[in-house]
Write a protein that holds these residues in place. Structure first.
Motif, mmCIF file in Angstrom:
data_model
loop_
_atom_site.group_PDB
_atom_site.id
_atom_site.type_symbol
_atom_site.label_atom_id
_atom_site.label_comp_id
_atom_site.label_asym_id
_atom_site.label_seq_id
_atom_site.Cartn_x
_atom_site.Cartn_y
_atom_site.Cartn_z
ATOM 1 N N LYS A 2 0.839 -1.194 0.000
ATOM 2 C CA LYS A 2 0.000 0.000 0.000
ATOM 3 C C LYS A 2 0.879 1.251 0.000
ATOM 4 C CE LYS A 2 -3.687 2.177 2.592
ATOM 5 N NZ LYS A 2 -4.516 2.138 3.788
ATOM 6 N N ASN A 3 0.520 2.253 -0.806
ATOM 7 C CA ASN A 3 1.249 3.506 -0.821
ATOM 8 C C ASN A 3 1.188 4.164 0.551
ATOM 9 O OD1 ASN A 3 1.987 3.306 -3.504
ATOM 10 N ND2 ASN A 3 0.250 4.475 -4.244
ATOM 11 N N SER A 4 2.326 4.751 0.966
ATOM 12 C CA SER A 4 2.415 5.396 2.277
ATOM 13 C C SER A 4 3.486 6.477 2.208
ATOM 14 C CB SER A 4 2.764 4.367 3.340
ATOM 15 O OG SER A 4 4.081 3.885 3.137
#
Length: 83
Positions: A2-4
């Motif tokens: 997941k993008n973070s």
């Protein structure tokens, strides 16, 4: 993944992935242009020099592996990597 704040995968980029990888899902684009390039031989990455003397990082995945985020940020804070 997941993008973070420490991982970003830009599958929309026309160069994605810019290096050959087995798992493009874990390819981190956050450091698209390696901030350690200017450290020369002390960057800690997998590089070589061309016949013209230019640093060639085409086989280096150090900035594109999510687990290396802390290493890169730490090196930038210190002004040098821990190699």
């Amino acid at each position: 993944m997941k993008n973070s704040s420490s991982f970003f995968c830009n599958r929309e980029c026309d160069k994605f992935p810019c290096h050959k990888v087995e798992d493009s899902e874990r390819f981190n684009c956050l450091f698209c242009y390696c901030p350690l390039y200017s450290f020369g031989e002390d960057c800690g990455g997998n590089f070589c020099y061309t016949e013209q003397g230019l640093k060639d990082c085409s086989h280096c995945l150090l900035p594109h592996r999510p687990e290396n985020y802390d290493y890169i940020v730490g090196a930038l804070i210190k002004g040098k990597p821990d190699v």
